[in-house]
Design a protein around this motif. Structure first.
Motif, PDB file in Angstrom:
ATOM      1  N   TYR A 357     -11.594  72.256  31.392  1.00 34.97           N
ATOM      2  CA  TYR A 357     -10.624  71.436  30.676  1.00 34.97           C
ATOM      3  C   TYR A 357      -9.630  72.264  29.858  1.00 34.97           C
ATOM      4  CZ  TYR A 357     -13.347  67.272  31.838  1.00 34.97           C
ATOM      5  OH  TYR A 357     -13.978  66.255  32.516  1.00 34.97           O
ATOM      6  N   HIS A 374     -16.771  70.893  31.812  1.00 28.93           N
ATOM      7  CA  HIS A 374     -17.255  69.516  31.875  1.00 28.93           C
ATOM      8  C   HIS A 374     -18.777  69.421  31.741  1.00 28.93           C
ATOM      9  CE1 HIS A 374     -17.355  65.304  33.094  1.00 28.93           C
ATOM     10  NE2 HIS A 374     -18.293  65.605  33.971  1.00 28.93           N
ATOM     11  N   ASN A 400     -14.064  69.794  25.305  1.00 31.96           N
ATOM     12  CA  ASN A 400     -12.650  69.504  25.526  1.00 31.96           C
ATOM     13  C   ASN A 400     -11.716  70.671  25.244  1.00 31.96           C
ATOM     14  OD1 ASN A 400     -13.084  66.751  26.225  1.00 31.96           O
ATOM     15  ND2 ASN A 400     -13.335  66.252  24.067  1.00 31.96           N
ATOM     16  N   SER A 415     -16.026  68.294  21.510  1.00 34.90           N
ATOM     17  CA  SER A 415     -16.641  67.676  22.669  1.00 34.90           C
ATOM     18  C   SER A 415     -16.560  66.165  22.565  1.00 34.90           C
ATOM     19  CB  SER A 415     -18.103  68.126  22.798  1.00 34.90           C
ATOM     20  OG  SER A 415     -18.792  67.363  23.775  1.00 34.90           O
ATOM     21  N   ASP A 416     -16.901  65.501  23.674  1.00 39.57           N
ATOM     22  CA  ASP A 416     -16.973  64.041  23.684  1.00 39.57           C
ATOM     23  C   ASP A 416     -18.148  63.520  22.864  1.00 39.57           C
ATOM     24  OD1 ASP A 416     -14.767  63.918  25.233  1.00 39.57           O
ATOM     25  OD2 ASP A 416     -15.805  63.491  27.117  1.00 39.57           O
ATOM     26  N   PRO A 443      -9.991  65.894  21.082  1.00 38.84           N
ATOM     27  CA  PRO A 443      -9.715  66.669  22.300  1.00 38.84           C
ATOM     28  C   PRO A 443      -8.604  67.707  22.178  1.00 38.84           C
ATOM     29  CG  PRO A 443      -8.723  64.507  22.468  1.00 38.84           C
ATOM     30  CD  PRO A 443      -9.464  64.526  21.165  1.00 38.84           C
ATOM     31  N   ALA A 489      -5.527  63.046  25.159  1.00 38.80           N
ATOM     32  CA  ALA A 489      -5.609  64.350  24.500  1.00 38.80           C
ATOM     33  C   ALA A 489      -4.202  64.838  24.168  1.00 38.80           C
ATOM     34  CB  ALA A 489      -6.341  65.358  25.385  1.00 38.80           C
TER      35      ALA A 489
END
Length: 557
Positions: A357, A374, A400, A415-416, A443, A489
């Protein structure tokens, strides 16, 4: 009347005398003659009148047989006699067929997914050892379940070439079956030719991808007039004299751009990221969802100078090294490529089998770089060997972004999983773990020019400011709000003097805040779709570049 007197009881006690007259009252008071046949009194008492079909309610209990019986007259010829039947369904009685329940559901699922199923009425299906076997076609010992698994695991186009039933099934003609088999052979031949071509072609120093979805030969095309000028300087080194003079004056005061002065067109899909050429900013690098990277001239011809093609899917991020001679491109095809900016040669290809990413060169050693992956990890790569040398693992979701901090000794990852981690470079142990209930995924991160703060794009539509040194605490009095970035993002940028904070949003606008007061200074509609690229010029403090998913790149002054 006289003839009736001749009938009497057997003992004759109550019978009148022959020849004697009898009145009407004597007859009624005498014996009562019943000419009707004998009837069971129990049956008469329990007889129930026919139910009126138009009645909405009944004042007495009615047996089921009376409800299901015809209104009047005998049962209609050919009608199903449901009187007294056992009802096991809302609509009546349903009988079980000879096929068992497991086989029925198996064929139903197969018909829904492949359009093919066995016909239970043709008489060729029977249960044998727990399998459904086609016995008439000599299919003893052949499991239908195994063949169904093969069909369900193939593509919809190849399913037509698999015949899991015999000639009893008339759903597919013989011509269609032969044509499907021919298509299957052609696809297999095309795949073999592509594999052979990929094995013979490629860059001499390029490492093969482990799990790339689509192998693409790296190529580059120069679109400028000439690669070298009359003094022998490359097109990358030709910096306008006015830019060098401005760069030597220190850091001047920044001003807000007022209008769009130029638009670059060339990408066929949305642009994901843009980067200025280091130090001078006379060139602009862009990455797009069309799988290409482009370098644009800013001051002279203002055209695309070179196109870099080498990814099978969209390019997520790009980043220059310290002197701009090389750059990295991270794509959704799971590959990270190292390009030579001047010649367009692909020098190195790195892949871990997961989607990258974000990529960042290590500022103190451009032979190493970090990538946000990812698979919940940040990876450290060595370009001299093309291999991964370190894994930074700890996040619970896809990573991210990676951003270097504190004189490049540390870096931050988001991160998510809505967490912010601080790491020591080269040490795969979390140094600082930042996680609060009010936090959202961030992000995009950028460092303020004073190097003391980092600005984080939070998905709850605000920009959070954290310390970039020592304790990395949240600055609760510096929060920038007003824009809508939930789900995107969108990048953040600041001018070299740090006077403004600029961010894109999901509606294609860029917002400008004052750094000291956190008040909205300006908002400008720049693109028709989401704004995904935003960079303030490194030398001229009144110029700004934006890029969006509408495929355009705009230059503001």
């Amino acid at each position: 009347m006289d003839s009736l007197n001749q009938y009497g009881e057997s003992d004759g006690s109550s019978s009148p005398i022959h020849g004697q007259s009898t009145s009407g009252s004597d007859i009624l008071g005498g014996a009562f003659v019943q000419a009707a046949p004998a009837v069971d009194s129990y049956q008469v008492v329990n007889e129930v009148a026919a139910v009126d079909p138009t009645a909405t309610s009944l004042a007495y209990n009615v047996p089921v047989s009376a409800i299901w019986s015809p209104v009047e007259g005998p049962q209609a010829p050919g009608a199903i006699n449901t009187v007294g039947a056992k009802t096991n369904h809302t609509l009546g009685h349903v009988e079980s067929d000879g096929i068992d329940e497991v086989a029925f559901h198996q064929q139903r699922i197969a018909f829904g997914r492949t359009g093919i199923a066995m016909d239970p009425t043709s008489g060729f299906m029977q249960k044998s050892g727990g399998w459904i076997v086609n016995t008439e076609a000599g299919g003893e010992g052949v499991s239908t379940n195994d063949e169904l698994r093969k069909v369900l695991g193939q593509s919809a186009r190849k399913r037509k070439a698999v015949d899991i039933v015999t000639e009893h099934f008339k759903g597919i003609s013989r011509e269609e079956d032969e044509r499907a088999k021919q298509i299957q052979k052609e696809e297999a031949a095309a795949e073999a030719a592509a594999a052979k071509e990929g094995a013979t072609e490629g860059e001499p120093g390029e490492q093969p991808s482990k799990r790339s979805r689509k192998d693409v030969v790296a190529t580059s095309t120069f679109l400028g007039k000439q690669e070298f000028d009359y003094q022998g300087r490359s097109w990358v080194e030709s910096v306008p004299p006015e830019i060098k003079s401005v760069a030597g004056d220190g850091v001047p005061e920044s001003f807000m751009p007022k209008e769009c002065v130029h638009v670059w067109e060339g990408h066929t899909k949305g642009v994901n990221a843009i980067r200025w050429f280091p130090k001078w900013g006379h060139l602009l690098l862009s990455s797009s969802l069309d799988g290409t990277c482009r370098v644009w001239d800013v001051y002279n011809s203002r055209k695309c100078m070179r196109v870099y093609k080498g990814h099978g899917q969209g390019v997520r991020d790009v980043y220059f090294n310290n002197d701009g001679t090389q750059f990295l491109s991270a794509s959704y095809d799971r590959n990270i490529r190292l390009w030579d900016t001047e010649t367009g040669q692909c020098i190195q290809t790195c892949s871990s089998g997961k989607i990258p990413y974000s990529v960042r060169f290590y500022p103190k050693n451009n032979n190493e770089f970090l990538s946000a992956m990812h698979n919940k990890k940040a990876l450290q790569w060595d370009l001299r060997t093309g291999e991964m040398v370190q894994e930074y693992e700890g996040h619970l979701g896809p990573v991210n972004t990676v951003t270097f901090l504190d004189d490049d000794k540390r870096f931050a990852t988001t991160s998510d999983d809505k967490k912010l981690y601080i790491w020591e470079y080269g040490i795969p142990v979390v140094m600082k773990h930042i996680s609060e209930p009010y936090m959202h995924s961030m992000p995009a991160i950028t460092v303020h020019p004073n190097k003391k703060w980092m600005l984080c794009q939070s998905l709850d539509n605000q920009i959070m400011v954290y310390g970039a040194t020592d304790r990395f605490k949240l600055h609760k009095k510096k929060i920038f709000r007003g824009h809508i970035t939930a789900g995107y993002a969108c990048p953040i940028t600041t001018p070299p003097d740090g006077r403004y904070v600029v961010s894109g949003d999901g509606d294609g606008r860029f917002w400008v805040w004052d750094w000291k007061t956190c008040r909205v200074y300006k908002k400008v509609k720049a693109h028709e779709k989401t704004l995904m690229g935003l960079e303030w010029h490194p030398v001229e403090n009144s110029k700004l570049a934006t890029a969006g998913w509408d495929g355009l790149i705009k230059f503001w002054d």
